[in-house]
Design a protein around this motif. Structure first.
Motif: not given
Length: 372
Positions: A132-134, A173-181, A218-222, A354-357
């Protein structure tokens, strides 16, 4: 490969297990006989395992809870910034097995792909089931639509990297990935709804509602970074006065302390000075705590979620921020509203990787080869 129904069983055990058969059948609205039929091939293949007997309150024999097998493979998560990549190797429950941090000298898609390939090769495991890449920016269907930290627009990076790795790749997106984790494996596990506030080089906002992470263009774009939190606050790099970026980012805090002291100070040094009681540094972190509390109160009020998960590399300073953050929330939230519960994740950049994983694990459910 798993059928859809088998994947649903494995996913439920992965997220909520260990689970007794009775509890698992209830969660999936299955009869005991149907669950036994579905679980048997997963047990025979070794994807699920039985834990020691436990009494679950029902009449009859003690149950043997079902759990996911630790032999289900490893997953690699990579968080990209404009300067470095942060890599985490996890098991199928996103438990950290290894990590690494490497510079990015070439920010072209080809250069970043080559750096990731080398980093994954250095992991030296033959059981990697997915990568996974974020990254910060707008991501859709494996394409970096707009990744300003990397200078990318319209880059089909998931496909590019998967071809080089010969391994499935999930891009998010990194914030979406972190939210999933946080939803599946982290401090938000078991909480049906929560807002995610991240502080670091930027300020991010994620949202989980009824057990699902909200995903919109718009999710996670800051965009939350330029929400005004203090009318007389400092001006951010884009000219907004008193916005979240100007008050909460690690770069903004470091810049403010540097200006006050008349010499360049990085965030880690500013944090150390604040902990030592240096007045200018302490003022900067006090104001950041006030701003974080304001942002959390707004996030809870507008999302109708009273739980807020806090994450990002800026969480290194949360011991200094917490008192002011909680006081600001109390001032802003009306007495009739639910109390806001803060759930800090202080794993720093490891949390991002870890979110990307985690998104790689999510993508793998259903296509995991059954271990033999």
């Amino acid at each position: 490969m798993l059928t859809d129904t088998e994947a649903a069983v494995a996913r439920e055990v992965l997220i909520h297990g260990p689970l007794s058969r009775r509890a698992l059948a209830a969660r999936l609205h299955l009869s005991p006989a149907s669950l036994t039929r579905l679980a048997r091939p997963l047990l025979d293949a070794g994807l699920l395992v039985e834990r020691d007997d436990e009494v679950d309150g029902s009449v009859g024999r003690p149950s043997r809870p079902l759990d996911i097998s630790p032999a289900a493979g490893a997953f690699v998560g990579v968080k990209l910034t404009g300067e470095r990549l942060y890599l985490a190797v996890t098991d199928i429950r996103a438990e950290l097995l290894d990590r690494a941090e490497l510079p990015l000298d070439d920010l072209s898609p080809e250069g970043v792909a080559a750096a990731i390939v080398a980093a994954v090769a250095a992991v030296d495991r033959d059981d990697v089931r997915g990568v996974g890449v974020s990254l910060g920016g707008h991501v859709a269907d494996g394409i970096a639509v707009d990744a300003p930290f990397l200078g990318w627009r319209g880059v089909p990076f998931a496909r590019t990297l998967a071809e080089r790795l010969d391994t499935p790749v999930a891009l998010e997106n990194d914030v979406v990935a972190l939210s999933e984790a946080e939803r599946w494996f982290g401090v938000g596990r078991g909480i049906p709804g929560f807002a995610v506030v991240t502080i670091g080089a930027g300020v991010g906002l994620g949202l989980v509602v009824d057990g699902r992470t909200v995903r919109t263009p718009d999710a996670g774009i800051g965009t939350v970074g330029h929400l005004t939190l203090r009318a007389d606050g400092p001006v951010c790099a884009q000219g907004h006065r008193g916005c979240a970026d100007g008050l909460l980012t690690t770069t903004a805090i470091a810049a403010r302390v540097s200006t006050s002291l008349g010499r360049e100070v990085g965030f880690d040094r500013a944090l150390a000075l604040a902990r030592a009681g240096e007045p200018a540094a302490r003022d900067a972190f006090d104001d950041a705590g006030d701003a974080l509390g304001t942002l959390c109160a707004l996030a809870a009020t507008l999302s109708l979620q009273s739980n807020v998960v806090l994450a990002g590399e800026g969480m290194d300073a949360f011991d200094l921020l917490r008192g002011r953050t909680e006081a600001a929330i109390s001032r802003i939230r009306p007495p009739s509203a639910s109390a806001v519960s803060l759930h800090p994740d202080d794993a720093g950049f490891t949390a991002w990787a870890r979110g990307a994983a985690a998104v790689a694990i999510q993508a793998a459910m259903g296509r995991l080869p059954l271990p033999r």
